[in-house]
Write a protein that holds these residues in place. Structure first.
Motif, PDB file in Angstrom:
ATOM      1  N   GLN A  63       0.820  -1.214   0.000  1.00 49.24           N
ATOM      2  CA  GLN A  63       0.000   0.000   0.000  1.00 49.24           C
ATOM      3  C   GLN A  63       0.853   1.264   0.000  1.00 49.24           C
ATOM      4  OE1 GLN A  63      -3.379   0.007  -0.379  1.00 49.24           O
ATOM      5  NE2 GLN A  63      -3.033  -2.175  -0.677  1.00 49.24           N
ATOM      6  N   PHE A  64       2.120   1.120   0.375  1.00 45.84           N
ATOM      7  CA  PHE A  64       3.056   2.249   0.412  1.00 45.84           C
ATOM      8  C   PHE A  64       4.131   2.102  -0.672  1.00 45.84           C
ATOM      9  CE2 PHE A  64       0.999   1.939   4.469  1.00 45.84           C
ATOM     10  CZ  PHE A  64       0.727   3.253   4.792  1.00 45.84           C
ATOM     11  N   ASP A  65       3.887   1.193  -1.622  1.00 44.10           N
ATOM     12  CA  ASP A  65       4.786   0.955  -2.760  1.00 44.10           C
ATOM     13  C   ASP A  65       6.200   0.570  -2.340  1.00 44.10           C
ATOM     14  OD1 ASP A  65       2.805   1.464  -4.719  1.00 44.10           O
ATOM     15  OD2 ASP A  65       3.104   3.619  -4.452  1.00 44.10           O
ATOM     16  N   VAL A  66       6.300  -0.251  -1.284  1.00 40.70           N
ATOM     17  CA  VAL A  66       7.588  -0.788  -0.858  1.00 40.70           C
ATOM     18  C   VAL A  66       7.456  -2.304  -0.684  1.00 40.70           C
ATOM     19  CG1 VAL A  66       8.368   1.350   0.219  1.00 40.70           C
ATOM     20  CG2 VAL A  66       7.153  -0.325   1.605  1.00 40.70           C
ATOM     21  N   THR A  67       8.585  -2.959  -0.491  1.00 41.50           N
ATOM     22  CA  THR A  67       8.605  -4.404  -0.329  1.00 41.50           C
ATOM     23  C   THR A  67       9.280  -4.782   0.983  1.00 41.50           C
ATOM     24  OG1 THR A  67      10.751  -4.705  -1.407  1.00 41.50           O
ATOM     25  CG2 THR A  67       8.792  -4.656  -2.848  1.00 41.50           C
ATOM     26  N   ARG A  68       9.347  -6.066   1.221  1.00 45.83           N
ATOM     27  CA  ARG A  68       9.962  -6.559   2.462  1.00 45.83           C
ATOM     28  C   ARG A  68      11.421  -6.132   2.600  1.00 45.83           C
ATOM     29  NH1 ARG A  68       8.906 -12.739   0.529  1.00 45.83           N
ATOM     30  NH2 ARG A  68       6.884 -11.805   0.208  1.00 45.83           N
ATOM     31  N   SER A  69      12.088  -5.825   1.495  1.00 41.80           N
ATOM     32  CA  SER A  69      13.478  -5.356   1.580  1.00 41.80           C
ATOM     33  C   SER A  69      13.569  -3.955   2.187  1.00 41.80           C
ATOM     34  CB  SER A  69      14.155  -5.392   0.212  1.00 41.80           C
ATOM     35  OG  SER A  69      13.539  -4.477  -0.664  1.00 41.80           O
ATOM     36  N   ASN A  70      12.435  -3.272   2.354  1.00 46.32           N
ATOM     37  CA  ASN A  70      12.411  -1.966   3.004  1.00 46.32           C
ATOM     38  C   ASN A  70      12.247  -2.070   4.522  1.00 46.32           C
ATOM     39  OD1 ASN A  70      11.295  -1.509   0.109  1.00 46.32           O
ATOM     40  ND2 ASN A  70      11.967   0.504   0.795  1.00 46.32           N
ATOM     41  N   LEU A  71      12.000  -3.272   5.014  1.00 46.78           N
ATOM     42  CA  LEU A  71      11.832  -3.437   6.460  1.00 46.78           C
ATOM     43  C   LEU A  71      13.134  -3.112   7.182  1.00 46.78           C
ATOM     44  CD1 LEU A  71       9.714  -6.704   6.479  1.00 46.78           C
ATOM     45  CD2 LEU A  71       8.987  -4.464   7.363  1.00 46.78           C
TER      46      LEU A  71
END
Length: 128
Positions: A63-71
């Motif tokens: 929903q925020f246009d990011v993926t798990r690599s942004n965690l």
């Protein structure tokens, strides 16, 4: 200038957002094992619960246009942590791949629902 964006899935209202992004930091509320209709998934099955919970985490990230690599940080809450900890960690490692955010696995006495064994919350970076 402060920029705020929120996301809610419209399944129920507990007075919180599923995701709350202020400037470039996304705070993700504790996710648990429910499907898109709000029904609990995986009663009595830790693997099914963890996998559905991680899928829900991905939904919020998307929903925020990011993926798990942004965690940047992840907390995993487990009832029966000694019994289910190894399974939860292995599934999380498969989910996260080579990326290594900071995090904690926390044993708790109970979670929101009696059949719920896992909840996962996180913090992610958004944008540059």
């Amino acid at each position: 200038m402060t920029t705020i964006q929120t996301y809610n899935h419209d399944l129920w209202d507990h007075g919180i957002s599923q995701g709350y992004c202020v400037n470039n930091t996304l705070y993700i509320s504790g996710q648990f094992s429910h499907n898109a209709e709000g029904s609990f998934v995986g009663e009595g099955d830790i693997q099914a619960q963890v996998l559905q919970t991680l899928e829900n985490l991905d939904t919020v990230l998307a929903q925020f246009d990011v993926t798990r690599s942004n965690l940047a940080y992840v907390e995993i809450y487990l009832t029966q942590a000694q019994k289910h900890g190894e399974t939860a960690i292995e599934l999380f490692k498969q989910y996260i791949g080579e990326h290594r955010p900071a995090g904690s696995l926390i044993g708790v006495s109970y979670l929101a629902f009696p059949e719920q064994w896992v909840e996962i919350r996180g913090v992610a970076h958004v944008g540059s």
